[in-house]
Every structure is written in structure tokens, then in C-alpha cells.
Design a protein around this motif. Structure first.
Motif, PDB file in Angstrom:
ATOM      1  N   ALA A  85       0.841  -1.187   0.000  1.00 52.88           N
ATOM      2  CA  ALA A  85       0.000   0.000   0.000  1.00 52.88           C
ATOM      3  C   ALA A  85       0.881   1.244   0.000  1.00 52.88           C
ATOM      4  O   ALA A  85       1.939   1.261   0.642  1.00 52.88           O
ATOM      5  CB  ALA A  85      -0.923   0.013   1.213  1.00 52.88           C
ATOM      6  N   CYS A  86       0.425   2.252  -0.711  1.00 49.41           N
ATOM      7  CA  CYS A  86       1.116   3.540  -0.752  1.00 49.41           C
ATOM      8  C   CYS A  86       0.122   4.607  -0.312  1.00 49.41           C
ATOM      9  O   CYS A  86      -0.904   4.806  -0.971  1.00 49.41           O
ATOM     10  CB  CYS A  86       1.608   3.824  -2.161  1.00 49.41           C
ATOM     11  SG  CYS A  86       2.315   5.469  -2.402  1.00 49.41           S
ATOM     12  N   THR A  87       0.428   5.260   0.794  1.00 46.54           N
ATOM     13  CA  THR A  87      -0.428   6.329   1.306  1.00 46.54           C
ATOM     14  C   THR A  87       0.124   7.662   0.827  1.00 46.54           C
ATOM     15  O   THR A  87       1.302   7.966   1.034  1.00 46.54           O
ATOM     16  CB  THR A  87      -0.477   6.290   2.833  1.00 46.54           C
ATOM     17  OG1 THR A  87      -0.959   5.000   3.250  1.00 46.54           O
ATOM     18  CG2 THR A  87      -1.422   7.361   3.362  1.00 46.54           C
ATOM     19  N   ILE A  88      -0.753   8.442   0.201  1.00 40.51           N
ATOM     20  CA  ILE A  88      -0.336   9.676  -0.455  1.00 40.51           C
ATOM     21  C   ILE A  88      -0.892  10.886   0.289  1.00 40.51           C
ATOM     22  O   ILE A  88      -2.061  10.906   0.674  1.00 40.51           O
ATOM     23  CB  ILE A  88      -0.845   9.707  -1.908  1.00 40.51           C
ATOM     24  CG1 ILE A  88      -0.394   8.441  -2.657  1.00 40.51           C
ATOM     25  CG2 ILE A  88      -0.359  10.953  -2.628  1.00 40.51           C
ATOM     26  CD1 ILE A  88      -1.132   8.189  -3.948  1.00 40.51           C
ATOM     27  N   SER A  89      -0.057  11.889   0.481  1.00 40.56           N
ATOM     28  CA  SER A  89      -0.508  13.126   1.115  1.00 40.56           C
ATOM     29  C   SER A  89       0.208  14.305   0.471  1.00 40.56           C
ATOM     30  O   SER A  89       1.112  14.138  -0.342  1.00 40.56           O
ATOM     31  CB  SER A  89      -0.245  13.076   2.625  1.00 40.56           C
ATOM     32  OG  SER A  89       1.134  12.939   2.883  1.00 40.56           O
ATOM     33  N   GLY A  90      -0.214  15.494   0.871  1.00 38.28           N
ATOM     34  CA  GLY A  90       0.410  16.695   0.328  1.00 38.28           C
ATOM     35  C   GLY A  90      -0.365  17.261  -0.838  1.00 38.28           C
ATOM     36  O   GLY A  90      -1.551  17.027  -1.003  1.00 38.28           O
ATOM     37  N   ASP A  91       0.327  17.962  -1.695  1.00 42.58           N
ATOM     38  CA  ASP A  91      -0.259  18.717  -2.792  1.00 42.58           C
ATOM     39  C   ASP A  91      -0.423  17.828  -4.020  1.00 42.58           C
ATOM     40  O   ASP A  91       0.249  18.007  -5.035  1.00 42.58           O
ATOM     41  CB  ASP A  91       0.635  19.914  -3.112  1.00 42.58           C
ATOM     42  CG  ASP A  91       0.025  20.814  -4.162  1.00 42.58           C
ATOM     43  OD1 ASP A  91       0.793  21.551  -4.838  1.00 42.58           O
ATOM     44  OD2 ASP A  91      -1.212  20.767  -4.351  1.00 42.58           O
ATOM     45  N   THR A  92      -1.353  16.870  -3.928  1.00 44.44           N
ATOM     46  CA  THR A  92      -1.577  15.950  -5.037  1.00 44.44           C
ATOM     47  C   THR A  92      -2.557  16.538  -6.041  1.00 44.44           C
ATOM     48  O   THR A  92      -3.339  17.421  -5.712  1.00 44.44           O
ATOM     49  CB  THR A  92      -2.113  14.615  -4.530  1.00 44.44           C
ATOM     50  OG1 THR A  92      -3.330  14.859  -3.811  1.00 44.44           O
ATOM     51  CG2 THR A  92      -1.115  13.954  -3.607  1.00 44.44           C
ATOM     52  N   ALA A  93      -2.499  16.034  -7.245  1.00 43.09           N
ATOM     53  CA  ALA A  93      -3.413  16.434  -8.303  1.00 43.09           C
ATOM     54  C   ALA A  93      -4.045  15.194  -8.916  1.00 43.09           C
ATOM     55  O   ALA A  93      -3.428  14.126  -8.937  1.00 43.09           O
ATOM     56  CB  ALA A  93      -2.667  17.226  -9.379  1.00 43.09           C
TER      57      ALA A  93
END
Length: 125
Positions: free
Chosen positions: A21-29
């Protein structure tokens, strides 16, 4: 800035399965390309699978065994790995690319913009 954190690595026997699993955060688009990459000992980093919207691409070595998927609500991307082989042993990384095509991201990992720290997958023969 986009932040990525991998989880789910471990040790399995040949033929076994793991789900990363890859958890993504921050300024994603929405249009960001998200992918899984790996680096085996003594080898260069290589693309494994990438996803953008419904477009999924796989490396030849894993096609038919690995599946990439995305849960936008959870901001997670997964890599289901089945029928694992000893040659799949590597450090697996999640990465995100902006303005990167799926093919460009998969074939040239250096095109990706942000990287996680990796999770180890070991497949025993």
C-alpha cells in the motif's frame, strides 16, 4: 510537495502473495501518475506498474501476476502481487509524477517527481 509512504512488505515463499500500500498526502493532483518501482540488489531501479485514472501499465516481468489499483477516497494506491518469484525480491518504492505520461514514468523512473522511502519484499525459493 507530495509525500508517499509504503507499507505491506515482508518475506514470503515462492508462489506466495503480498499486497503493498502507498499512502499519499500533500499537494496531489488528480492527473498525477502514481507508480510502483523496485530496486533489486546490484541492479538499477525499474518500473513495476503505474496508474493514472483508469490507465494502468505493467512491466513485462510482472504482467499477469501483479495488479495496481487506487482508492481515491483513502488516497492510497495498492500493488497486489501474486505468484511471487525469487527474482521479485527487491526494495519497492512508490512514486508520483506530474506531467509524466504512463509510459515515460514506467520506463524511465527518473521522470517521477516524488518518492517514498521504500518497503522490502523478500521471496524465498
Amino acid at each position: 510537495q507530495v509525500y508517499l509512504k509504503e507499507s505491506g512488505g515482508g518475506s514470503v515463499e515462492s508462489g506466495g502473495s503480498l499486497k503493498l500500500a502507498c499512502t499519499i498526502s500533500g499537494d496531489t493532483a488528480e492527473r498525477d501518475l502514481i507508480g510502483w518501482f523496485r530496486r533489486a540488489p546490484g541492479k538499477n531501479r525499474e518500473g513495476v506498474a503505474v496508474i493514472r485514472f483508469d490507465d494502468k501499465r505493467y512491466a513485462v516481468a510482472v504482467e499477469g501476476r501483479f495488479t495496481i489499483s487506487r482508492d481515491r477516497a483513502k488516497r492510497e494506491v495498492y500493488l497486489q502481487m501474486n505468484n511471487l518469484k525469487p527474482e521479485d525480491t527487491a526494495e519497492y518504492y512508490c512514486a508520483a509524477g506530474r506531467n509524466v505520461s504512463p509510459t515515460a514514468g514506467l520506463v524511465v523512473p527518473a521522470n517521477m517527481d516524488w518518492w517514498g522511502k521504500g518497503t522490502q519484499v523478500t521471496v524465498a525459493s
